[in-house]
Design a protein around this motif. Sequence first.
Motif: not given
Length: 368
Positions: A239-243, A251-255
């Motif tokens: 998992i590269a890194g999710d905010i 829901r908002a998701v920033l990788e």
Amino acid sequence: MTRVALIGANGHGQHHRRVIAGLGGVHLVGLADPQPVEGDPQGARVFRDHRDLLTQTRPDVVVICTPPHTHLAIAEDVLRAGADVLLEKPPVRTLAEHRRLAAVIAETGRACQVGFQALGSHAAARLWDFVASDKVTSIAAVASWQRDDAYYARAPWAGRRQVDGRPVIDGVLVNPLAHALMQALETARAAGAGEWATLEIERYRTRPIEADDTAFARLTYPSNVRLIAAVTLAGEDFIAGDIVVDSPAGRAVLEYPTDRLTLPASDPADPSDRTGLLENLIAHRTTGAPLIAPLDRTAIFTAVLQTITAPDLAPPTLLASPYVENRAGTRIITGINELLRQVAETGSLPSELGVPWATPAEARTPPR
């Protein structure tokens, strides 16, 4: 032509050398490293001691990419030599050191940019615009990476709390996944969460090191926003890194490593651009452009770092078989990816979820 030098030329310093080589209008005048400099120095003069570099090359800008516990003293030398600084993360160990460095910046009138390059993400800026206009309820940072034995053998301070009696900084949230923590903290700030009131931390290790390689941190704010970080270097699937941000709008998701952003009721956007920190620092010198990651913007990160690396915290809990598998020098915690997602989704820490290897969290208030 901006004269640029690099202190800490090997390891991650080679990334900075590539960045410098790709910028127009700059000239690499010096490299400093106590070890022999690897690769082509690109015509730059090479030094063992950064003080010799400063006096003999007189750079305009210096990139500092040395072990974190050395940052403060070297940055002070650079600033007092009349150069601006790009200082790798984590910038300093404590808020006292943060204030000391801020005083030298004010004294010298120089600029200090901190190496949180993900803050230059245009996708992150769009996320922060979104959270500023909605009532955020929770923020989570989730990442699952792997690091092998060689990672911890690369430097005397890797995985340690002290070297030769001197405190050093390492740990999954404050070094390899510091960007995940910083992006989450900045998202909370953009949402108007204010200063965090309580931090609860669970720390684990899968090998005989002193720092943690797996950590779960929960910050609560007076505004009732909850921020939780669930990260590991002993992961299963990457998992590269999710905010992950939840609000009434959805829901908002920033990788954050790839800058791929999904906002409520929209498809994932293609990865967007970033403004490079060195490029921005040079623009600050020449045009007065505001810095992306000035030292004062990172004070909240340093407050959390000081809290979760405090010497009176219990050592990270050592996990072993049957919960950990050793795959040719890489430790993997069985079921860790599902747990990371569960913690992020529920806001509950592993000890509250009944995980058999979990130990109770330690709770702290912000340092002053």
